[in-house]
Design an enzyme around this catalytic site. Structure first.
Site, PDB file in Angstrom:
ATOM      1  N   ARG A  73     -21.332 -40.685  24.854  1.00 26.71           N
ATOM      2  CA  ARG A  73     -20.677 -42.043  25.180  1.00 26.71           C
ATOM      3  C   ARG A  73     -19.070 -41.991  24.415  1.00 26.71           C
ATOM      4  NH1 ARG A  73     -21.995 -45.647  22.168  1.00 26.71           N
ATOM      5  NH2 ARG A  73     -23.781 -44.681  21.059  1.00 26.71           N
ATOM      6  N   TYR A 215     -21.153 -38.760  32.097  1.00 25.62           N
ATOM      7  CA  TYR A 215     -22.350 -38.818  30.953  1.00 25.62           C
ATOM      8  C   TYR A 215     -22.967 -39.928  30.814  1.00 25.62           C
ATOM      9  CZ  TYR A 215     -24.671 -35.625  27.998  1.00 25.62           C
ATOM     10  OH  TYR A 215     -25.942 -34.871  27.217  1.00 25.62           O
ATOM     11  N   GLY A 217     -24.602 -43.141  29.034  1.00 23.19           N
ATOM     12  CA  GLY A 217     -24.365 -44.500  28.936  1.00 23.19           C
ATOM     13  C   GLY A 217     -22.848 -44.933  29.664  1.00 23.19           C
ATOM     14  N   LYS A 224     -26.463 -49.139  28.898  1.00 22.66           N
ATOM     15  CA  LYS A 224     -25.842 -49.846  27.923  1.00 22.66           C
ATOM     16  C   LYS A 224     -24.812 -50.906  28.492  1.00 22.66           C
ATOM     17  CE  LYS A 224     -28.089 -47.756  25.292  1.00 22.66           C
ATOM     18  NZ  LYS A 224     -28.198 -46.626  24.457  1.00 22.66           N
ATOM     19  N   HIS A 244     -30.967 -53.346  21.362  1.00 26.15           N
ATOM     20  CA  HIS A 244     -30.928 -52.048  21.299  1.00 26.15           C
ATOM     21  C   HIS A 244     -32.352 -51.423  20.566  1.00 26.15           C
ATOM     22  CE1 HIS A 244     -28.955 -47.766  20.331  1.00 26.15           C
ATOM     23  NE2 HIS A 244     -29.401 -47.717  21.363  1.00 26.15           N
ATOM     24  N   SER A 266     -27.943 -45.205  17.868  1.00 22.29           N
ATOM     25  CA  SER A 266     -28.162 -43.922  18.607  1.00 22.29           C
ATOM     26  C   SER A 266     -28.732 -42.588  17.940  1.00 22.29           C
ATOM     27  CB  SER A 266     -27.008 -43.641  19.426  1.00 22.29           C
ATOM     28  OG  SER A 266     -26.519 -44.850  20.167  1.00 22.29           O
ATOM     29  N   CYS A 268     -31.347 -42.047  16.123  1.00 21.00           N
ATOM     30  CA  CYS A 268     -31.777 -42.254  14.678  1.00 21.00           C
ATOM     31  C   CYS A 268     -33.303 -42.643  14.846  1.00 21.00           C
ATOM     32  CB  CYS A 268     -31.265 -43.386  14.147  1.00 21.00           C
ATOM     33  SG  CYS A 268     -29.398 -43.083  13.637  1.00 21.00           S
ATOM     34  N   LYS A 270     -35.623 -44.017  17.749  1.00 22.04           N
ATOM     35  CA  LYS A 270     -36.126 -45.027  18.720  1.00 22.04           C
ATOM     36  C   LYS A 270     -37.254 -44.340  19.596  1.00 22.04           C
ATOM     37  CE  LYS A 270     -32.642 -46.949  20.158  1.00 22.04           C
ATOM     38  NZ  LYS A 270     -31.638 -46.031  19.376  1.00 22.04           N
ATOM     39  N   ASP A 291     -35.599 -47.890  24.294  1.00 21.53           N
ATOM     40  CA  ASP A 291     -34.048 -47.904  23.975  1.00 21.53           C
ATOM     41  C   ASP A 291     -33.670 -49.188  24.020  1.00 21.53           C
ATOM     42  OD1 ASP A 291     -31.742 -46.372  23.252  1.00 21.53           O
ATOM     43  OD2 ASP A 291     -30.906 -47.086  25.261  1.00 21.53           O
ATOM     44  N   ARG A 390     -29.697 -34.032  26.669  1.00 17.87           N
ATOM     45  CA  ARG A 390     -30.915 -35.049  26.829  1.00 17.87           C
ATOM     46  C   ARG A 390     -31.691 -34.705  28.082  1.00 17.87           C
ATOM     47  NH1 ARG A 390     -30.013 -40.254  24.265  1.00 17.87           N
ATOM     48  NH2 ARG A 390     -28.506 -40.039  22.776  1.00 17.87           N
ATOM     49  N   TYR A 517     -41.605 -38.898  11.378  1.00 18.55           N
ATOM     50  CA  TYR A 517     -42.431 -38.773  12.785  1.00 18.55           C
ATOM     51  C   TYR A 517     -43.755 -39.365  12.887  1.00 18.55           C
ATOM     52  CZ  TYR A 517     -38.285 -35.357  13.693  1.00 18.55           C
ATOM     53  OH  TYR A 517     -37.146 -35.164  13.777  1.00 18.55           O
TER      54      TYR A 517
HETATM   55  P1  GTP Z   1     -30.832 -42.753  21.456  1.00 16.67           P
HETATM   56  O1  GTP Z   1     -31.282 -42.305  22.943  1.00 16.67           O
HETATM   57  O2  GTP Z   1     -29.543 -42.165  21.372  1.00 16.67           O
HETATM   58  O3  GTP Z   1     -30.623 -44.185  21.384  1.00 16.67           O
HETATM   59  O4  GTP Z   1     -31.740 -41.860  20.380  1.00 16.67           O
HETATM   60  P2  GTP Z   1     -33.022 -42.546  19.333  1.00 16.67           P
HETATM   61  O5  GTP Z   1     -32.913 -43.632  18.551  1.00 16.67           O
HETATM   62  O6  GTP Z   1     -34.173 -42.805  20.709  1.00 16.67           O
HETATM   63  O7  GTP Z   1     -33.424 -41.195  18.757  1.00 16.67           O
HETATM   64  P3  GTP Z   1     -34.653 -40.070  19.042  1.00 16.67           P
HETATM   65  O8  GTP Z   1     -35.884 -40.530  18.724  1.00 16.67           O
HETATM   66  O9  GTP Z   1     -34.243 -39.421  20.151  1.00 16.67           O
HETATM   67  O10 GTP Z   1     -34.231 -38.996  17.553  1.00 16.67           O
HETATM   68  C1  GTP Z   1     -33.148 -38.601  17.394  1.00 16.67           C
HETATM   69  C2  GTP Z   1     -33.106 -37.342  16.630  1.00 16.67           C
HETATM   70  O11 GTP Z   1     -33.759 -37.889  15.288  1.00 16.67           O
HETATM   71  C3  GTP Z   1     -33.943 -36.512  17.286  1.00 16.67           C
HETATM   72  O12 GTP Z   1     -33.434 -35.118  16.683  1.00 16.67           O
HETATM   73  C4  GTP Z   1     -35.483 -36.544  16.312  1.00 16.67           C
HETATM   74  O13 GTP Z   1     -35.963 -35.444  16.445  1.00 16.67           O
HETATM   75  C5  GTP Z   1     -34.977 -37.155  14.970  1.00 16.67           C
HETATM   76  N1  GTP Z   1     -35.720 -37.896  14.522  1.00 16.67           N
HETATM   77  C6  GTP Z   1     -36.432 -39.024  14.971  1.00 16.67           C
HETATM   78  N2  GTP Z   1     -37.490 -39.473  14.192  1.00 16.67           N
HETATM   79  C7  GTP Z   1     -37.255 -38.874  12.912  1.00 16.67           C
HETATM   80  C8  GTP Z   1     -37.979 -39.088  11.622  1.00 16.67           C
HETATM   81  O14 GTP Z   1     -38.755 -39.776  11.709  1.00 16.67           O
HETATM   82  N3  GTP Z   1     -37.704 -38.101  10.903  1.00 16.67           N
HETATM   83  C9  GTP Z   1     -36.374 -37.072  10.940  1.00 16.67           C
HETATM   84  N4  GTP Z   1     -36.171 -36.496   9.865  1.00 16.67           N
HETATM   85  N5  GTP Z   1     -35.856 -37.125  12.154  1.00 16.67           N
HETATM   86  C10 GTP Z   1     -36.235 -37.759  13.097  1.00 16.67           C
HETATM   87  C1  SPV Z   2     -27.324 -44.291  22.896  1.00 10.91           C
HETATM   88  O1  SPV Z   2     -26.477 -43.664  22.691  1.00 10.91           O
HETATM   89  O2  SPV Z   2     -27.945 -44.989  22.204  1.00 10.91           O
HETATM   90  C2  SPV Z   2     -28.248 -43.660  24.135  1.00 10.91           C
HETATM   91  C3  SPV Z   2     -27.736 -42.632  24.965  1.00 10.91           C
HETATM   92  O3  SPV Z   2     -29.431 -44.200  24.500  1.00 10.91           O
HETATM   93  S1  SPV Z   2     -26.506 -43.421  26.185  1.00 10.91           S
HETATM   94  O4  SPV Z   2     -27.296 -43.773  27.155  1.00 10.91           O
HETATM   95  O5  SPV Z   2     -25.523 -42.158  26.469  1.00 10.91           O
HETATM   96  O6  SPV Z   2     -25.734 -44.317  25.376  1.00 10.91           O
HETATM   97 MN    MN Z   3     -29.991 -45.518  22.681  1.00 10.82          MN
END
Ligand code: GTP
Ligand code: SPV
Ligand code: MN
Length: 609
Positions: A73, A215, A217, A224, A244, A266, A268, A270, A291, A390, A517
């Site tokens: 984004r 790309y 979002g 988004k 979100h 993002s 972090c 989810k 998401d 992704r 995790y």
């Molecule tokens: P968006 O799709 O961008 O909104 O991201 P998201 O909030 O869904 O994050 P996602 O679960 O894809 O995790 C993003 C990154 O953080 C990945 O590389 C994960 O492996 C890492 N991660 C997720 N949960 C944890 C956790 O509990 N601890 C740690 N250390 N890393 C984590």
């Molecule tokens: C985010 O950035 O929070 C995402 C990926 O979930 S995107 O769809 O590119 O916004």
């Molecule tokens: Mn997101």
């Protein structure tokens, strides 16, 4: 289907005007069929943009490599073009809508030459349900069409619901790379340079205009742009919430069920939390969404959430069979990968996938040959997959998808989680004292900026209130007010309880103290119990923290670590609060609700007591 067959005169006229402006070679209205999806994939393969993956490893799946300027984004090219600048607020980029439309109309002129214009009718939320919203995206990208097929509900069934006069959100999208006579993409991801990209929202007229990026979002406009930036405006006006947030279903060993949502910025965590496999025996987590959550009040006074999406657009790096088996299973077939590595045996590879790559060489996300890595890591800055690589996967393929995930009535929410990436200060978990205290804490959430956004701030902590900083379609001060009002106008005992979590605390060597995790289930269990009036807690100046014996530490986490994770860092919090008072809240001027200043005063007093 062609444009002449459209039964909605308003829609037909809008498409015809777009055709006149953008001059595509041909126009197609998408029907949403499997044959159409397959044809989109074939077009991208023939254009050299997609590589079919090994059908024995990843049947029905392809890999795309985007342009290095088009990998995430683009927040500094994203606009909220309300009539008045003050309605967009201090956290959004603003341009006068007429001026912006003029700039973009010039860019759109002839922008689809040499390409097909696709008209994608899509539904956010189950087709025909009361809570769903319809959008129509016009795009010149077959990659976008294929992704929209997975991420939303697309096609003729949506047109049927729209009828001859239904309401829809019109969404323009062009990659901004017209083709000259005989010119082909020839393997080069089409997009416009950064300073020509515009991701624009017109909240009063409920329109979305996107130009120059293909790309995520920036281009899949249901996500988004519609489901958050435009929907947040509708939600403000109509008394609901567009957030979100992931949505998960959790069952305890006694078989009791609760639903929890969580807003983390993002990349972090989810998707990971939504699909978590508990390490705590007897507990079960299932996924409703990963998401976005739309939440409305039921007749019983409780908040009910639906997931408006139909797929996952998940971060690949870091995803492996240990960290997120359910995501790995979800993208085992019929999936689209973007900016991952490509192994010699036609498989995808990314950092922390859990194993090295076979053979001698691998193609990195830029298409360069590199030695095949023997472990699952690459040196920082030399990643084989882009950090924001992704997978796009259908939600129905997720092994832990909850049976309620498409229920138009939604699921009743017991708890909201907020959090971000904070190496210091913020404890593992903390329960708000009340709704208003929760809103205050949500308004000051900070997190390190991740690779999900193109920014020179990556790695730095910034305030990301409610994980909505890049996604709120109006003045953030009014957004805080909206949350406060919901609390004041409803029975607080029926509202979700609010919690703050931080999986990302680091020690002085820069290592994570908490394994995260599946081990996050220990925290979810405490939250579950707190929502049932159980779970041992102690009152502190920042909220209710678990007592030291309330959460059994995972293997490898010492009592000392737990003490560190669950202590109130008084000095750290004082600095935090001072920063909010000096740098964060003043940005919102008169729009910052007085209730939040009262909370700020109160926490300061408690910290100084
Ligand atoms: P968006 O799709 O961008 O909104 O991201 P998201 O909030 O869904 O994050 P996602 O679960 O894809 O995790 C993003 C990154 O953080 C990945 O590389 C994960 O492996 C890492 N991660 C997720 N949960 C944890 C956790 O509990 N601890 C740690 N250390 N890393 C984590
Ligand atoms: C985010 O950035 O929070 C995402 C990926 O979930 S995107 O769809 O590119 O916004
Ligand atoms: Mn997101």
């Amino acid at each position: 289907m062609n444009v002449q067959e459209l039964k909605h005169p308003g829609l037909k006229k809008w498409v015809e005007e777009a055709v006149a402006l953008m001059s595509p070679d041909t126009v197609e209205v998408c029907d949403g069929s499997k044959a159409e999806y397959d044809r989109m994939i074939k077009i991208t393969v023939d254009a050299g943009l997609a590589t079919p993956l090994n059908p024995e490893k990843l049947p029905g799946s392809v890999l795309f490599r985007s342009d290095p300027s088009d990998v995430a984004r683009v927040e500094n090219r994203t606009y909220i073009a309300s009539q008045r600048e003050e309605d967009a607020g201090p956290t959004n980029n603003w341009i006068n809508p007429a001026e912006l439309k003029k700039i973009m109309t010039d860019l759109y002129k002839g922008s689809m030459k040499g390409r097909t214009m696709y008209v994608i009718p899509f539904s956010m939320g189950p087709v025909g349900s009361d809570i769903a919203k319809i959008g129509v995206e016009i795009t010149d990208s077959s990659y976008v069409v294929a992704n929209m097929h997975i991420m939303t509900r697309v096609g003729t069934k949506v047109l049927d619901v729209l009828g001859s006069n239904g309401a829809y959100v019109p969404c323009f999208h062009s990659v901004g790379k017209p083709l000259g006579p005989g010119e082909k993409d020839a393997g080069l991801w089409p997009c416009a340079p950064l300073d020509k990209k515009y991701i624009s929202h017109f909240p009063e007229t409920r329109e979305i205009w996107s130009y120059g990026s293909g790309y995520g979002g920036n281009a899949l406009l249901g996500k988004k742009c519609l489901a958050l930036r435009i929907a947040s405006v509708l939600a403000r006006d109509e008394g609901w919430l567009a957030e979100h947030m992931l949505i998960l279903k959790i069952t305890n060993p006694e078989g009791d069920v609760k639903y929890i949502t969580g807003a983390f910025p993002s990349a972090c965590g989810k998707t990971n939390l939504a699909m978590l496999i508990p390490t705590l025996p007897g507990w079960k987590v299932e996924t409703v969404g990963d998401d976005i959550a739309w939440m409305k009040f039921g007749k019983d006074g409780r908040l009910y959430a639906i997931n408006p999406e139909a797929g996952f657009f998940g971060v690949a790096p870091g995803t492996n069979n240990e960290s997120n088996l359910n995501a790995m299973e979800s993208c085992k077939k019929n999936s689209i990968f973007t900016n991952c590595g490509l192994t010699e045996d036609g498989d995808v590879w990314w950092e922390l996938i859990g194993h090295g790559a076979p053979g001698k060489e691998i193609l990195d996300w830029k298409g360069n040959k590199r030695p095949a890595p023997k472990t699952d890591k690459s040196p920082k800055g030399e990643e084989i997959a882009h950090p924001n690589a992704r997978f796009t996967a259908p939600a129905r393929q997720c092994p832990c998808i909850a049976k309620e995930w498409e229920d138009p009535a939604g699921v009743p929410i017991s708890a909201f989680l907020f959090g971000g990436r904070r190496p210091k200060t913020i404890p593992l978990v903390n329960q708000a004292r009340s709704w208003i205290h929760g809103v205050f804490m949500g308004s000051i959430v900070g997190s390190e900026v991740t690779a999900a956004v193109i920014s020179d701030q990556v790695g730095q902590v910034r305030r990301d209130p409610f994980a909505m900083l890049p996604f709120c379609g109006y003045h953030m001060g009014d957004y805080f007010k909206h949350w406060i009002k919901l609390g004041q106008s409803h029975d607080e005992s029926k509202l979700p309880k609010i919690f703050f979590v931080n999986w990302f605390r680091k020690n002085d060597e820069g290592k994570f103290i908490w394994p995260g995790y599946g081990e996050n289930s220990r925290v979810l269990a405490w939250i579950f119990d707190r929502c049932s009036g159980k779970g041992k807690a102690q009152e502190t100046p920042i909220g209710f923290l678990p007592t030291l014996d309330a959460i059994t530490p995972p293997q490898g986490v010492s009592q000392g670590d737990m003490q560190e994770l669950l202590k109130v860092d008084i000095e750290g919090w004082k600095a935090e609060i001072a920063d909010v008072r000096k740098n964060h809240y003043p940005k919102f001027g008169d729009k910052l609700p007085k209730e939040l200043y009262a909370e700020l005063d109160a926490i300061e007093k408690r910290l100084n007591a």
